[in-house]
Design an enzyme around this catalytic site. Sequence first.
Site, PDB file in Angstrom:
ATOM      1  N   GLU A  36      42.144   1.371  -1.554  1.00 55.00           N
ATOM      2  CA  GLU A  36      42.030   2.940  -1.351  1.00 55.00           C
ATOM      3  C   GLU A  36      43.441   3.411  -0.908  1.00 55.00           C
ATOM      4  OE1 GLU A  36      38.448   4.177   0.773  1.00 55.00           O
ATOM      5  OE2 GLU A  36      37.968   2.199   0.294  1.00 55.00           O
ATOM      6  N   TYR A  37      43.956   2.595   0.076  1.00 58.52           N
ATOM      7  CA  TYR A  37      45.056   2.650   0.503  1.00 58.52           C
ATOM      8  C   TYR A  37      46.206   2.621  -0.713  1.00 58.52           C
ATOM      9  CZ  TYR A  37      49.548   1.998   3.275  1.00 58.52           C
ATOM     10  OH  TYR A  37      50.903   2.232   3.646  1.00 58.52           O
ATOM     11  N   ASP A  38      46.107   1.693  -1.447  1.00 57.61           N
ATOM     12  CA  ASP A  38      47.147   1.608  -2.628  1.00 57.61           C
ATOM     13  C   ASP A  38      47.062   2.949  -3.511  1.00 57.61           C
ATOM     14  OD1 ASP A  38      47.696  -0.833  -1.542  1.00 57.61           O
ATOM     15  OD2 ASP A  38      46.529  -1.963  -3.227  1.00 57.61           O
ATOM     16  N   SER A  83      70.561 -10.402  27.454  1.00 57.32           N
ATOM     17  CA  SER A  83      69.651 -11.403  27.653  1.00 57.32           C
ATOM     18  C   SER A  83      68.995 -11.271  28.849  1.00 57.32           C
ATOM     19  CB  SER A  83      70.286 -12.703  27.381  1.00 57.32           C
ATOM     20  OG  SER A  83      70.491 -12.634  25.906  1.00 57.32           O
ATOM     21  N   LEU A  84      68.020 -12.222  28.966  1.00 52.71           N
ATOM     22  CA  LEU A  84      67.200 -12.500  30.174  1.00 52.71           C
ATOM     23  C   LEU A  84      67.478 -13.923  30.809  1.00 52.71           C
ATOM     24  CD1 LEU A  84      63.937 -11.178  28.972  1.00 52.71           C
ATOM     25  CD2 LEU A  84      65.579  -9.771  30.441  1.00 52.71           C
ATOM     26  N   GLU A 114      55.176  -8.257  31.374  1.00 53.09           N
ATOM     27  CA  GLU A 114      55.049  -8.266  29.867  1.00 53.09           C
ATOM     28  C   GLU A 114      55.009  -9.529  29.381  1.00 53.09           C
ATOM     29  OE1 GLU A 114      57.907  -5.725  28.315  1.00 53.09           O
ATOM     30  OE2 GLU A 114      58.104  -4.443  30.023  1.00 53.09           O
ATOM     31  N   LYS A 116      56.264 -12.233  26.815  1.00 51.07           N
ATOM     32  CA  LYS A 116      57.496 -12.473  26.117  1.00 51.07           C
ATOM     33  C   LYS A 116      57.469 -12.955  24.842  1.00 51.07           C
ATOM     34  CE  LYS A 116      62.100 -15.067  26.774  1.00 51.07           C
ATOM     35  NZ  LYS A 116      62.419 -15.133  25.170  1.00 51.07           N
ATOM     36  N   ASP A 118      57.805 -14.289  21.231  1.00 46.23           N
ATOM     37  CA  ASP A 118      58.763 -15.311  20.719  1.00 46.23           C
ATOM     38  C   ASP A 118      59.228 -15.053  18.962  1.00 46.23           C
ATOM     39  OD1 ASP A 118      60.335 -17.745  20.270  1.00 46.23           O
ATOM     40  OD2 ASP A 118      58.743 -19.063  20.191  1.00 46.23           O
ATOM     41  N   ARG A 137      70.270  -8.807  17.023  1.00 41.35           N
ATOM     42  CA  ARG A 137      71.373  -8.887  18.103  1.00 41.35           C
ATOM     43  C   ARG A 137      72.638  -9.431  17.865  1.00 41.35           C
ATOM     44  NH1 ARG A 137      68.819 -10.738  22.420  1.00 41.35           N
ATOM     45  NH2 ARG A 137      70.367 -10.628  24.055  1.00 41.35           N
ATOM     46  N   GLU A 171      61.009  -6.513  19.335  1.00 42.97           N
ATOM     47  CA  GLU A 171      60.789  -7.807  18.748  1.00 42.97           C
ATOM     48  C   GLU A 171      59.983  -7.871  17.277  1.00 42.97           C
ATOM     49  OE1 GLU A 171      62.604  -9.812  21.086  1.00 42.97           O
ATOM     50  OE2 GLU A 171      62.033 -11.831  20.695  1.00 42.97           O
ATOM     51  N   TYR A 221      57.237  -5.191  17.854  1.00 43.48           N
ATOM     52  CA  TYR A 221      56.730  -4.911  19.049  1.00 43.48           C
ATOM     53  C   TYR A 221      57.762  -4.167  19.877  1.00 43.48           C
ATOM     54  CZ  TYR A 221      52.261  -6.782  17.769  1.00 43.48           C
ATOM     55  OH  TYR A 221      51.029  -7.249  17.021  1.00 43.48           O
ATOM     56  N   LYS A 285      60.012  -7.111  34.700  1.00 45.65           N
ATOM     57  CA  LYS A 285      60.978  -6.241  34.938  1.00 45.65           C
ATOM     58  C   LYS A 285      60.994  -5.379  36.060  1.00 45.65           C
ATOM     59  CE  LYS A 285      61.210  -5.806  30.109  1.00 45.65           C
ATOM     60  NZ  LYS A 285      60.965  -5.138  28.542  1.00 45.65           N
ATOM     61  N   LYS A 309      59.275 -18.589  31.645  1.00 48.59           N
ATOM     62  CA  LYS A 309      58.685 -19.528  30.583  1.00 48.59           C
ATOM     63  C   LYS A 309      57.601 -20.130  30.716  1.00 48.59           C
ATOM     64  CE  LYS A 309      62.369 -19.351  27.460  1.00 48.59           C
ATOM     65  NZ  LYS A 309      62.647 -19.845  26.213  1.00 48.59           N
ATOM     66  N   CYS A 403      50.400 -40.736  -8.053  1.00 46.18           N
ATOM     67  CA  CYS A 403      49.530 -39.936  -6.915  1.00 46.18           C
ATOM     68  C   CYS A 403      48.635 -40.878  -6.499  1.00 46.18           C
ATOM     69  CB  CYS A 403      48.703 -39.030  -8.136  1.00 46.18           C
ATOM     70  SG  CYS A 403      47.365 -38.066  -7.288  1.00 46.18           S
ATOM     71  N   CYS A 406      44.740 -40.226  -7.973  1.00 48.09           N
ATOM     72  CA  CYS A 406      44.079 -40.615  -9.320  1.00 48.09           C
ATOM     73  C   CYS A 406      45.373 -41.500 -10.189  1.00 48.09           C
ATOM     74  CB  CYS A 406      44.332 -39.165 -10.184  1.00 48.09           C
ATOM     75  SG  CYS A 406      46.037 -38.437 -10.443  1.00 48.09           S
ATOM     76  N   CYS A 426      43.169 -34.703 -12.224  1.00 50.11           N
ATOM     77  CA  CYS A 426      43.110 -35.459 -10.921  1.00 50.11           C
ATOM     78  C   CYS A 426      41.986 -34.952 -10.114  1.00 50.11           C
ATOM     79  CB  CYS A 426      44.641 -35.159 -10.503  1.00 50.11           C
ATOM     80  SG  CYS A 426      44.605 -35.832  -8.374  1.00 50.11           S
TER      81      CYS A 426
END
Length: 679
Positions: A36-38, A83-84, A114, A116, A118, A137, A171, A221, A285, A309, A403, A406, A426
């Site tokens: 339907e979206y399509d 950076s952090l 929050e 972190k 990756d 970045r 991110e 995000y 933060k 971390k 293989c 087989c 196979c």
Amino acid sequence: MTLEEAKKRIEELRELIRYHDYKYYVLNSPEISDSEYDNLFRELVELEKKFPELFTPDSPTQRVSGKVAEGFREIKHLFTMYSLANVQTYEEFLEFVKRTTKNLGVDNVEFTVEPKFDGLAVEIIYRDGILDVASTRGDGEVGEDVTNNVKTIRNVPLSIPIKEEIAVYGEVVMHREDFIKLNEERESEGEPVFANPRNAAAGSLRQLDPSITSKRKLRFYAYYLRSNTFNVEKQSEIIETLSIWKFSTPKYIVSSNPEEIYLYYTQIEKERPNIPYDIDGIVVKVNNVEYHRILGEVGRDVRWAIAWKFKPEQKVTKVKNIIVQVGRTGVLTPVAELEPVEIKGATISRVSLHNYDEIKRLGLKIGDKVVVERSGDVIPYISKVLIEERDGTEIDIEVPKSCPVCSGKVEKLGDEVAYRCINASCKAQALERIKYAISKGKFDIVGLGDEIVEKLFDLGYVKDIADVFSLDARKLFLAGVGEKNALKIYESIQKSKLIDYDKFITALGIRYVGEQTAKLLAHKFIPIDRLINVRLEELLEIKGIGDVVANSIYKFFRDENNVKLIRKMLENGVKIIYPTEEKESPISGKTIVVTGSLKNFSRQDIINLITKLGGKVSETVSSKVDFVIVGESPGSKYTKAKELGIKTISEEEFISLTGKTLTELLNMIKGKSDELTLF
Ligand code: IVH
């Protein structure tokens, strides 16, 4: 259609698509099916083509229209991307809290906490309310221009409701589920797989052709914003503001109590497997944004936030042996057997090495000591070989000459990464083809697990996917399935026989044909015999299908065994639901509004049904609406229809208008509800 009418419909479609993107990608609760979206999307593309004067840069169609670039342009960031600094322990974290409190000269500091992410940090700049530039970045001052790629990410708003120049930071990640799917596809296509979702996200974002990025299901995000004119006082308000602007944002807490933050850290660490994307810690933060400016930076790191971390979930163990799995297209996948180790509650005794290039990259030998990690607490992989621990007894890993199942010939085709068993009969391949066809997104036979399939295969009851449809409870019983379960599986098989055309095509397991390509074929070649007899030129004409894919499809249907298998499936009761059943119905092309509650259909059912019958469902009553279906206790839409003199019909009248019986209609939408709650 007049320009005025087109403008109205285009605006309506853009609004609808934005709404459904938001429901699907941000709120995780889709209301309509993919097809339907399509349909909505296709209608918009066509109207915009016909009326180019109605172009706007924030139309949802702009997500897919970026051009292939020759290289990545450099972009100077609006604000330096800092950076952090990291901490690992509670003591280190307490030091950060103390230091921050002291530097600010206050007694107590409020923080947000929050996850972190990756993934890859990205800056997105909005000007005049429109997404203008997005960049990676890079070195923090200058990054790579990935604007067209970022625009393809469906949960990135193309416009925001304020005009000021704003930089949004966040991110780009790939959900683990999408990562696994992508790797499966790549494996079957003989392409190198990605080691983890982060690498997959990076590889997908840094594509010169945005149409590839758009197929990769990336997500963004947003966790921070900066502007010279638009001021927000708190980090928590930043997240709330971004959320109101329809970005996906992290869940967070506000706290000034380090112990409470520690508790949150431990809770979120436990939750990792249930979070759809990888996180590698938490970010704490300072909540007051004014303090951000006061604290400033030291070197590359800001002083107002810290990354805490998670302890790396890795263990050292020994590779005992390498076994080789044979996939449905014959691809040989080396798998390392390990001396079992426990990593965060799970015992790991095997890890996939994906392909022989990966073995080379790692420099792995049998007998090696290795570091095993679990990405996001879920997927184990070898991250490192401890070469210094070797004692000379390690053995080189060879690509098998034949293989392992087989004994058929093994070949490496062209510049493919994969080695394949090229024996079409196979046993391993036959089994994998069956397992593939019955899995989710194809026939989706619930309960028929790998072990049962293997038993049925060994007993000779199931030699191919078509045999599955002639199984009865007795055969299942003989394969060792308990009575109750056998009945359940039997029912599930019966239900699966009614299958959407695109899923049927996917289930055939044609190389390079995943869900997306199957959908293109399902719209174009109806019924299945049209597809069986398709000419190569016809395939090449389809936008979105290249040379390699077209040839693979063409070749598949030239093989009479494949055609026989399709006929056998149909003989065994498989019934394909074609998208055209809709188009030639009396509902075809009609715009319909539904109001009030219906006796036989839920709201979602009736929407699915109308769309399946080729009609369009509108949320609002306007002169463009052909008729309104009125159920019990209708709302204001009924009054509006009366005012505008639009035809209203009852549920019964609607059923008779379709020319089908209620049972037929209910059958048409059977199974749809599953698809909608899948996400
Ligand atoms: S705030 C000034 N919040 O982690 C830094 N960063 O190692 C502003 N990251 O460069 C970033 N999750 O790429 C922030 N919730 C989050 C984050 C986050 C992941 C990344 C970001 C940053 C890196 C630092």
